[in-house]
Motif scaffolding. Structure first.
Motif, PDB file in Angstrom:
ATOM      1  N   HIS A   1      43.677  51.971  29.978  1.00  0.00           N
ATOM      2  CA  HIS A   1      43.386  50.561  30.068  1.00  0.00           C
ATOM      3  C   HIS A   1      44.270  49.573  29.734  1.00  0.00           C
ATOM      4  O   HIS A   1      43.889  48.291  30.015  1.00  0.00           O
ATOM      5  CB  HIS A   1      41.814  50.673  29.240  1.00  0.00           C
ATOM      6  CG  HIS A   1      41.923  50.546  27.875  1.00  0.00           C
ATOM      7  ND1 HIS A   1      42.241  51.540  27.173  1.00  0.00           N
ATOM      8  CD2 HIS A   1      41.730  49.300  27.012  1.00  0.00           C
ATOM      9  CE1 HIS A   1      42.316  51.169  25.985  1.00  0.00           C
ATOM     10  NE2 HIS A   1      42.221  49.837  25.915  1.00  0.00           N
TER      11      HIS A   1
ATOM     12  N   SER B   1      48.037  47.821  29.463  1.00  0.00           N
ATOM     13  CA  SER B   1      49.197  47.771  30.453  1.00  0.00           C
ATOM     14  C   SER B   1      50.291  48.171  29.937  1.00  0.00           C
ATOM     15  O   SER B   1      50.715  48.259  28.877  1.00  0.00           O
ATOM     16  CB  SER B   1      49.302  46.166  30.894  1.00  0.00           C
ATOM     17  OG  SER B   1      48.168  45.477  31.406  1.00  0.00           O
TER      18      SER B   1
ATOM     19  N   SER C   1      48.927  46.699  35.318  1.00  0.00           N
ATOM     20  CA  SER C   1      47.491  46.987  34.926  1.00  0.00           C
ATOM     21  C   SER C   1      46.680  47.704  36.065  1.00  0.00           C
ATOM     22  O   SER C   1      46.834  47.397  37.202  1.00  0.00           O
ATOM     23  CB  SER C   1      46.808  45.696  34.850  1.00  0.00           C
ATOM     24  OG  SER C   1      45.348  45.785  34.843  1.00  0.00           O
TER      25      SER C   1
ATOM     26  N   TYR D   1      43.802  47.564  36.747  1.00  0.00           N
ATOM     27  CA  TYR D   1      42.676  46.979  37.065  1.00  0.00           C
ATOM     28  C   TYR D   1      43.163  45.811  38.400  1.00  0.00           C
ATOM     29  O   TYR D   1      42.531  45.273  38.995  1.00  0.00           O
ATOM     30  CB  TYR D   1      42.017  46.183  36.340  1.00  0.00           C
ATOM     31  CG  TYR D   1      41.385  47.046  35.240  1.00  0.00           C
ATOM     32  CD1 TYR D   1      40.321  47.791  35.175  1.00  0.00           C
ATOM     33  CD2 TYR D   1      42.183  47.050  34.031  1.00  0.00           C
ATOM     34  CE1 TYR D   1      39.926  48.466  34.264  1.00  0.00           C
ATOM     35  CE2 TYR D   1      41.700  48.040  32.827  1.00  0.00           C
ATOM     36  CZ  TYR D   1      40.364  48.514  33.030  1.00  0.00           C
ATOM     37  OH  TYR D   1      39.943  49.465  32.134  1.00  0.00           O
TER      38      TYR D   1
END
Length: 293
Positions: free
Chosen positions: A222, A224, A255, A257
Motif C-alpha cells: 500500500h 509506494s 502506487s 492505486y
C-alpha cells in the motif's frame, strides 16, 4: 365299478415323480444348461454348437463376480482403461494488454508497440480485494522478476520471481536482495500462482496481499516503491545473474492505486531518443536545409 382316482396307484405315480423332480427342475435354468425355447441357447444359438458354447462364459453366482462384471461394464472403456479420467488443467489465460492504463497498470520494456508476448519485459498489476495481482513475462527460458525498492538500486529489496525449472514448471519464489545477490526467503506471500513456459518466454500470474506483517524481507504494497525489472537464465531451477548489466527500473515510485501504461525503450531503441542524438539530428537537418555558405 370304477374306483376313485385316489384309490388308483397308477394315477398317483406321475404326480409323485413330478413332486420329487420339482426342486432339481426348478434349480436348472436355460442359461445354465444352454437350453432355451426351441432348443436354443440363451442368445439363440443352437445346442451342440461347440464354438458358441465356448464363446459364452458361464456366470458365477457369487457377489464378487457380479460386482466385477458390473464394474467392467460401467467403468471400463472399450480398450479396458478405467474412466472417468482426471479433469483437464485449465490453460494459462492470455494477458490482456488492452486493459493497460484502464483497469490495471503496465510496464513495457522493449520495442515500441510491443505487448506481453513480444516485449523484452512486461509487468502488470491491479487490485483485487485485499490482494494485488501481478502478471510478468520476459523473453527468457530462465526467470523473470520484479523488485520493490526504496531507491532505484539493488540491495535490501523485496523480490518476487517466476522461475522455470528443469521439469518444465514455472514456480513463484520470494527473494531478498543482499547487495547484488538474491537470497531465497521461505516465507512466500504469493497465492493463486500459475505460470507457463511457451515460445521461449516465461510468463506467470500470482496474487500477493497488500498488507503484510512487518518484516525486513517483505514490504507493504500500500506504500509506494520503485519497481526493479529483471530477467535472466536459470540453472537447474536456480536463478543466475540477469541478462543485462543495468536492469531497467521505474522512473518514479509506483502506487498500486494508480493505473498507468508506461513504455520504456530497450537499449537497441534508445540511440535516437537520447538528448545528444536528437540535438545532432536537428543540427544536421538545419545544415542540409541551409546549405554551406
Amino acid at each position: 365299478m370304477a374306483r376313485p382316482p385316489w384309490q388308483c396307484p397308477r394315477a398317483w405315480a406321475p404326480l409323485l415323480l413330478l413332486l420329487l423332480a420339482g426342486p432339481a427342475a426348478c434349480a436348472a435354468s436355460p442359461a445354465d444348461d444352454g437350453a432355451g425355447p426351441g432348443g436354443r441357447g440363451p442368445r439363440g444359438r443352437a445346442r451342440g454348437d461347440a464354438g458358441a458354447d465356448e464363446a459364452v462364459p458361464r456366470h458365477d453366482s457369487s457377489y464378487g463376480t457380479f460386482a466385477g462384471e458390473f464394474y467392467d461394464l460401467r467403468y471400463l472403456s472399450d480398450d479396458g482403461y478405467a474412466f472417468p479420467t482426471a479433469p483437464p488443467v485449465d490453460p494459462f489465460a492470455k494477458i490482456k494488454v488492452e486493459d493497460c492504463g484502464k483497469t490495471k497498470g503496465c510496464f513495457r520494456y522493449g520495442k515500441p508497440g510491443c505487448n506481453a508476448e513480444t516485449c523484452d519485459y512486461f509487468l502488470s498489476y491491479r487490485m483485487i480485494g485485499a490482494d494485488v495481482e501481478f502478471e510478468l513475462s520476459a523473453d527468457t527460458d530462465g526467470w523473470v522478476a520484479v523488485g520493490f525498492s526504496s531507491d532505484k538500486k539493488m540491495g535490501g529489496d523485496d523480490v518476487m520471481a517466476c522461475v522455470h525449472d528443469d521439469n518444465g514448471r514455472v514456480r513463484i519464489q520470494h527473494f531478498y536482495n543482499v547487495g547484488q545477490w538474491a537470497k531465497e526467503i521461505q516465507r512466500n506471500p504469493a497465492r493463486d500462482e500459475e505460470g507457463v513456459f511457451e515460445n521461449n518466454r516465461v510468463t506467470c500470474r500470482f496474487k500477493r496481499p497488500v498488507n503484510v506483517p512487518r518484516d525486513e524481507t517483505i514490504v507493504d504494497l500500500h506504500l509506494s516503491w520503485y519497481y526493479l525489472f529483471a530477467w535472466g537464465p536459470a540453472i537447474q531451477g536456480s536463478i543466475t545473474r540477469h541478462d543485462i548489466d543495468s536492469p531497467p527500473a521505474s522512473e518514479r515510485v509506483v502506487s498500486i492505486y494508480k493505473y498507468e501504461d508506461i513504455f520504456m525503450p530497450s537499449a537497441a531503441y534508445q540511440t535516437f531518443s537520447s538528448p545528444f542524438c536528437l540535438l545532432l539530428i536537428v543540427a544536421l537537418t538545419f545544415y542540409l536545409l541551409m546549405g554551406t555558405p
